[in-house]
Design an enzyme around this catalytic site. Structure first.
Site, PDB file in Angstrom:
ATOM      1  N   PRO A 185       0.790  -1.205   0.000  1.00 31.57           N
ATOM      2  CA  PRO A 185       0.000   0.000   0.000  1.00 31.57           C
ATOM      3  C   PRO A 185       0.824   1.257   0.000  1.00 31.57           C
ATOM      4  O   PRO A 185       1.521   1.546   0.965  1.00 31.57           O
ATOM      5  CB  PRO A 185      -0.795  -0.113   1.288  1.00 31.57           C
ATOM      6  CG  PRO A 185      -0.106  -1.160   2.115  1.00 31.57           C
ATOM      7  CD  PRO A 185       1.050  -1.634   1.360  1.00 31.57           C
ATOM      8  N   GLU A 186       0.742   1.988  -1.061  1.00 32.83           N
ATOM      9  CA  GLU A 186       1.214   3.366  -1.063  1.00 32.83           C
ATOM     10  C   GLU A 186      -0.049   4.222  -1.177  1.00 32.83           C
ATOM     11  O   GLU A 186      -1.152   3.701  -1.068  1.00 32.83           O
ATOM     12  CB  GLU A 186       2.205   3.601  -2.211  1.00 32.83           C
ATOM     13  CG  GLU A 186       3.420   2.673  -2.098  1.00 32.83           C
ATOM     14  CD  GLU A 186       4.507   2.902  -3.134  1.00 32.83           C
ATOM     15  OE1 GLU A 186       4.664   4.042  -3.581  1.00 32.83           O
ATOM     16  OE2 GLU A 186       5.193   1.943  -3.489  1.00 32.83           O
TER      17      GLU A 186
END
Length: 279
Positions: free
Chosen positions: A2-3
DNA sequence: CCTTGAACCTGCGGGC
DNA sequence: TGCCCGCAGGTTCAAG
């Protein structure tokens, strides 16, 4: 995983599915992730209604009707799964939330670098996990002038600087490489030595790559919700990330001679770039 | 203050 | 087949 784009997509999915719902049951299968979870989490959530779901940096902020906020972070391997069917809890399903419309939300995180906390609304921006965070790259105040000011005097590389959450939030190891590729800037360039002209290209490149990814995530999210309600998995197509040795897309580099996309290590993490385009 | 490196944890793929 | 190694999209903390 997750960015910023992935967290944003998860937030939008959760906001749509859960806003206005009440927690009826909370299963907590272990006491800590990266850090200890709050004491009596289940008891404190049960009966609460969700009033709003937002993102700050890579954190998911779930606002409750008692002026508290449930804070989640996905770490490296965190996933959120929305379902309406009762399923046997799988390996690494650390938290399972049940809602009054039958929705079941599972937080799964094999590596347990994720985080769960419950904090007073008045403390949100000053919470110790959030107070040091820098500019949101999709907000209006993320301008070339602002970024130039943040980079001024920095001796570290531009790639490492872009991943520094105290300066700009949401950019991780993938989108740092992707944004620098799009901007035509070498990841090895000293941050403080980037010219105003480079930064003027970099800022919109960052915005564009994040927005493109959110759009892609949004469409794959729709597909997934029809499938099994999983949030956080996307089909990504990256220009350079994970593509060492492959041809540089979008330019006519002579791959056999130049070696194509190059992989190097910066700050212990892999960086990918085209040495021809990103001189 | 700054920068670097290690630590946290599990899973997977490659080489032997 | 199994074992060992390195690597994985994040963050924090200690040491220099």
């Amino acid at each position: 995983m997750p960015e910023l784009p992935e967290v944003e997509t998860v937030c939008r999915g959760l906001a749509k599915a859960l806003t206005g719902l009440r927690f009826v049951e909370v299963e907590q299968h272990r006491a800590d992730l990266r850090a200890p979870m709050p004491k009596n989490l289940a008891a404190r959530l049960k009966g609460r209604r969700i009033v709003a779901i937002k993102r700050r940096a890579k954190y998911i902020l779930i606002g409750l009707d008692n002026h508290e906020t449930l804070l989640l972070h996905l770490g490296m391997s965190g996933r959120v799964i929305v379902s309406h069917e009762k399923t046997t809890s799988g390996k690494h399903d650390h938290l399972i939330f049940h809602f009054d419309d039958g929705a079941i939300v599972t937080f799964n995180d094999p590596r347990r670098f994720g985080l769960c906390d419950l904090i007073r609304d008045t403390d949100v921006s000053q919470h110790r996990l959030l107070r040091h965070l820098g500019l949101e790259p999709l907000e209006k105040d993320f301008t070339p002038e602002a970024l130039a000011e943040l980079l001024k005097g920095k001796k570290t590389s531009i790639k490492i600087a872009l991943m520094d959450q105290r300066l700009v939030v949401g950019i991780g190891n993938i989108y740092a490489s992707e944004a620098l590729f799009r901007a035509g800037i070498s990841p090895k360039r000293q941050a403080g030595k980037c010219r105003a002209q480079d930064i003027a290209v970099l800022v919109p490149a960052i915005r564009k790559v994040l927005n493109d990814a959110i759009r892609a995530g949004g469409s794959s999210l729709r597909d997934y919700r029809q499938a099994d309600g999983e949030l956080g998995y996307f089909q990504h197509h990256f220009a350079v990330y994970g593509r060492a040795g492959q041809p540089c897309p979008g330019c006519t580099c002579d791959t056999p001679r130049t070696g194509g996309i190059k992989q190097i290590t910066q700050g212990g993490r892999s960086t990918y770039y085209c040495p021809v385009r990103q001189g």
